[in-house]
Design a protein around this motif. Structure first.
Motif, short mmCIF file in Angstrom:
data_model
loop_
_atom_site.label_atom_id
_atom_site.label_comp_id
_atom_site.label_asym_id
_atom_site.label_seq_id
_atom_site.Cartn_x
_atom_site.Cartn_y
_atom_site.Cartn_z
N HIS A 62 -14.52 0.38 11.05
CA HIS A 62 -14.68 0.35 12.33
C HIS A 62 -15.00 1.77 12.91
O HIS A 62 -14.36 2.61 12.28
CB HIS A 62 -13.56 -0.18 13.03
N TYR A 63 -15.04 1.85 14.16
CA TYR A 63 -14.84 3.33 14.98
C TYR A 63 -13.54 3.92 14.87
O TYR A 63 -12.61 2.90 14.67
CB TYR A 63 -15.15 3.00 16.39
N ALA A 66 -12.86 10.25 18.19
CA ALA A 66 -13.98 11.10 18.25
C ALA A 66 -13.63 12.32 17.30
O ALA A 66 -14.30 12.84 16.59
CB ALA A 66 -14.32 11.51 19.67
N THR A 262 -18.13 12.62 20.98
CA THR A 262 -18.19 11.40 21.71
C THR A 262 -19.52 10.71 22.37
O THR A 262 -20.17 9.74 22.18
CB THR A 262 -17.17 11.22 22.91
N ASN A 265 -22.15 11.22 18.20
CA ASN A 265 -21.99 10.20 17.04
C ASN A 265 -20.87 9.47 17.22
O ASN A 265 -20.74 8.61 16.36
CB ASN A 265 -21.79 11.27 15.81
N SER A 266 -20.16 9.31 18.17
CA SER A 266 -18.89 8.57 18.59
C SER A 266 -17.78 9.29 17.61
O SER A 266 -16.83 9.59 18.16
CB SER A 266 -18.94 7.14 18.27
N CYS A 267 -18.07 8.95 16.25
CA CYS A 267 -17.08 9.50 15.27
C CYS A 267 -17.81 9.59 14.02
O CYS A 267 -18.99 9.29 13.90
CB CYS A 267 -15.83 8.31 15.18
N SER A 270 -15.54 6.16 9.18
CA SER A 270 -13.88 5.89 8.66
C SER A 270 -13.72 5.86 7.15
O SER A 270 -12.90 6.61 6.72
CB SER A 270 -13.18 4.49 9.47
#
Ligand code: PLP
Length: 387
Positions: A62-63, A66, A262, A265-267, A270
């Motif tokens: 998941h996300y 950031a 943010t 790439n958002s993040c 994981s």
């Protein structure tokens, strides 16, 4: 299509262009030896792969935050502090998909249009590309063969003016493999402090050093607060495809860089980050083995190149590149690159892929097996003799 004006200022990395050409020739049945691409030919160590598989099975899909997973930022802060003898915390770390975004983000966050940024030339082509792209002025500092491809500090001083906002350094360097000395770093630090200039220290090859140890400019007095360290996993742990890197910087900047992330790439993936904790804290013997092997190959390729009439090659102390001088062959570097590929089946990069001061040189990556390097040297010798 009418593109935005800024697109005409964006450069590229020609390693990928040459790789595509080489693959095309291979598809036609030609045998090509790849000495063009900047990635270790080793597999990612097993313990890291296993951790990533565990992470996927445990729903790290998941996300995330950031700036990176807290546990990884802490691990990076601890390791960076230990390796460089500095004191940084997780709040100074931003994890990115590969280290490359750190260049982009740091320059975007700190440099205005019209500002000047000094960067190494020959050097990693993305520096010049990004500086141009954002409307700043790229100011090359020549990496001089007579200084073992290090910069000349007096020359650096002569390039400084009130618009200079940043100096980019890269040690060990791509494409020359040169390593800045402690004395160089002290002199650069003095220039930086005196003129209030930020340093972007690209230390992506910091673990690939063949004599002595890595010195970071960030560990010099008063430099931590004005340095952005760029490092990552691609080269040290043979993880180019995992896209995992990081920057270490003053907290006020880290917050802004996280905001850029943010927006972009958002993040970072994981499960890659979970594997990144294992890479830094687990068994390091694969890294040591890789470095020992690279050193052997470096010695082989340097000796082989110097044995070819018309080519001379310094012995670099880091990274996995050599940058031989081919000036006396009387052929332009880009022509040499294309003829080497089409006539000798060796993929290399023209020195000019790394800036105008790369004319007269080619870059060979020795991230290839000893038998392939031997074969390439043989073919190169025949090619040069046929000129
Ligand atoms: N910096 C230098 C000097 C490099 O040569 C490279 C890759 O070739 C990078 C940074 C970027 O590495 P990555 O984005 O794969 O972490």
């Amino acid at each position: 299509m009418k593109l935005a004006d800024r697109m005409s200022r964006l450069g590229t990395e020609t390693a990928f262009v040459v790789l595509a050409k080489a693959k095309e020739l291979e598809a036609q049945g030609r045998e090509i030896i790849h000495l063009e691409i900047g990635e270790p030919d080793f597999d990612t160590p097993r313990n890291i792969i296993d951790k990533a598989i565990d992470a996927l099975n445990n729903h790290w899909t998941h996300y995330g935050p950031a700036a990176g997973l807290p546990a990884l930022r802490e691990t990076i802060a601890r390791e960076v502090s230990r390796f460089r003898d500095i004191k940084v915390g997780p709040e100074n770390v931003v994890v990115t998909p590969g280290a490359k975004p750190i260049m982009f983000y740091a320059i975007l966050a700190l440099i205005n249009e019209g500002d000047e940024v000094i960067y190494p030339n020959p050097g990693f082509p993305i520096y010049e590309s990004v500086i141009n792209f954002i409307g700043a002025r790229p100011v090359p500092i020549r990496m001089r063969e007579e200084k073992q491809f290090r910069l000349d500090v007096d020359e650096l001083i002569s390039l400084i003016n009130p618009k200079t906002r940043m100096i980019i350094i890269n040690s060990p360097e791509n494409p020359t493999g040169s390593v800045l000395t402690n004395k160089d770093l002290e002199a650069i630090a003095e220039v930086s402090i005196k003129n209030d200039i930020y340093i972007l220290a690209d230390e992506i090859y910091s673990r690939l050093i063949y004599s002595g140890r890595h010195h970071s400019i960030a560990s010099l007095p008063d430099m931590l607060e004005r340095t952005i360290i760029l490092d990552g996993y691609s080269k040290t742990y043979a993880m180019t495809g995992w896209r995992l890197g990081y920057g270490v910087m003053p907290r006020a900047l880290a917050d802004q860089v996280a905001k850029l992330q943010t927006n972009c790439n958002s993040c970072t993936a994981s499960f890659s980050q979970i594997a990144g904790i294992e890479a830094l804290t687990g068994d390091q013997s694969a890294v040591d083995k890789m470095v020992t092997e690279f050193k052997k190959r470096r010695d082989l390729i340097v000796a082989g190149l110097n044995d070819i009439e018309g080519i001379s090659c310094l012995r670099p102390d880091g990274a996995f590149y050599v940058f031989p001088n081919v000036k006396s062959l009387g052929i332009a570097s880009s022509r040499f690159e294309s003829r080497l590929l089409s006539e000798a089946g060796i993929a290399t990069l023209s020195g000019t892929s790394f800036g105008a001061f790369g004319e007269g040189y080619i870059r060979l990556s020795y991230a290839n097996s000893i038998p392939n390097i031997e074969k390439a040297l043989d073919k190169l010798r025949h090619f040069v003799e046929s000129l």
